[in-house]
Enzyme design. Sequence first.
Site, PDB file in Angstrom:
ATOM      1  CB  SER A 269      -0.891   0.005   1.241  1.00  0.00           C
ATOM      2  OG  SER A 269      -0.119   0.393   2.354  1.00  0.00           O
ATOM      3  CE  LYS A 270      -2.946   6.695   0.353  1.00  0.00           C
ATOM      4  NZ  LYS A 270      -3.599   7.890  -0.162  1.00  0.00           N
ATOM      5  NE  ARG A 271      -2.120   5.636   4.867  1.00  0.00           N
ATOM      6  CZ  ARG A 271      -2.257   6.812   4.263  1.00  0.00           C
ATOM      7  NH1 ARG A 271      -1.213   7.558   3.996  1.00  0.00           N
ATOM      8  NH2 ARG A 271      -3.452   7.263   3.930  1.00  0.00           N
ATOM      9  CG  ASP A 289      -6.103  10.525   1.187  1.00  0.00           C
ATOM     10  OD1 ASP A 289      -5.914   9.545   0.459  1.00  0.00           O
ATOM     11  OD2 ASP A 289      -6.491  10.449   2.368  1.00  0.00           O
TER      12      ASP A 289
END
Length: 515
Positions: A269-271, A289
């Site tokens: 994921s982007k995290r 976002d």
Amino acid sequence: MSENRRVRVRFAPSPTGPLHMGGVRTALYNYLFAKKHGGDFILRIEDTDQDRFVPGAEEYIIEALKWCGIEPNEGVGFGDGPCAPYKQSERKDAGVYAQYAKQLIDSGNAYYAFDTKEELDEQRARYEKMGKTFSYNAVTRQELKNSLALSEDEVKRRIDAGETYVVRAKMPRNEEVRFHDLIRGWVVVNSSQLDDKVLFKSDGMPTYHLANIVDDYTMKITHVIRGEEWLPSAPLHVLLYRFLGWEDVMPQFSHLPLLLRPDGNGKLSKRDGDRLGFPVFPLTGELLDIKSGKPEKFTGYRESGYFPEAFINMLALLGWHSSGNQELFSKEELINEFSLERVSKSGAKFDAEKTKWFNQQYLRMKADSELASLLVKEFPQVGSKDNAYLTEVCRLMKEKVNFVREIYEQGTYFFEDPTVYDDGVVKKRWNEESKKFIAAVKDAFASAGDWNAAELEKTFKGTAEATGTNPGSVMQLFRVCVSGAGGGPVLFEMVALLGKETIIRRLEAALNNIK
Ligand code: GLU
């Protein structure tokens, strides 16, 4: 699918945020497949969900595909082809979808539903109390407000009165739905597992499912290559093809494996990118976002110094493998080698170190002069050196670095005199004896006739012999005196390039400054 149709594939992102590298991989596989089969690659923007529309996301997608060199030959941002427009909101305005919603209702495969949001929430709560999950399906639809449960007059009255409604797909009660996925083989689902998805709304907007099917049909798409997250929707799509009488031209499906975190533990994921320090997006930027409702900054491969060729080579191998052990592929080689049959079913683990390795390989393949101009672009201050000098710096440094910027960052001494000296080496090697040796080398170099690497090395060794010094014990110290750093490219080539004046000046400075 009938044979001998021209291959046409599409990448169909929704403009809900920046394009994740998983999305770029989907686009890449579509591109490679199209090129391999001499077909068309289309970019379609699926923006039917206006609540999730993010300004700038579409432009981001287009720019990212351009940077990666995987350009569609038809579609939004890449020129209108025979199926224009390619954006679903524009297709809706052109009246593409309503007729098919009507066709589905007329053939008894879809129906009007008038249930309000509050009523559906009530149902959900009621089911939850019983420990169940509410689903609008073949069983529950009987007791809800729709054209299958209400009388014909009542339905007409509601529609005439302008009540808002949705059109839902009528899933068969108990039927086997099967299709052949080119990556996964046969997929079989019983229709009792499927709910009656919303296909169309009374404001004329189709939902993803209807728009996706209608567009694939009207755009003559032969193969649908998309992420695994769409696999659960595929049985509904297969049924819609059947309901609309398009089964003979239904595309072949291929659902790509997920991209996994480096530890294999879950979806990338982007995290994870933020947390583990690698980009998960192609380009750096800032977009709204949707979750937080705030603008969010993100880092891209382009701005982190990756070459697009390295990025797509790495992506190609995340889920696909060639017939041999080859890892480095030009785009042409990828096109030749690519096949959906060699895409794996299981998730592909992302490896940040391997990604750097790919960049290093592409950097080494570049001509020294090209690296020199890239270096000037990134660090205009080095432009004061002549081209031959910069080219030689790149030749010496290219084996040592992963990124162009590191040629400057790790080789700053090619442009500026050092002001600090590697502490470890100084502590270990700087003493009266080595100091004397450095002074002697300085003098020997000052009177050197031929200033080239071989001669300089000879002079250095000669001086060591004359002063009774073991050359191995002073080599690194000498490097530190002229560059500040304990490591770097081949020593005497570096010295030769820096030039006599610079070397003498730096040796003098070292003798004065190192304590
Ligand atoms: N709009 C969908 C997405 O955002 C496309 C799914 C498909 O390719 O069918 O991924």
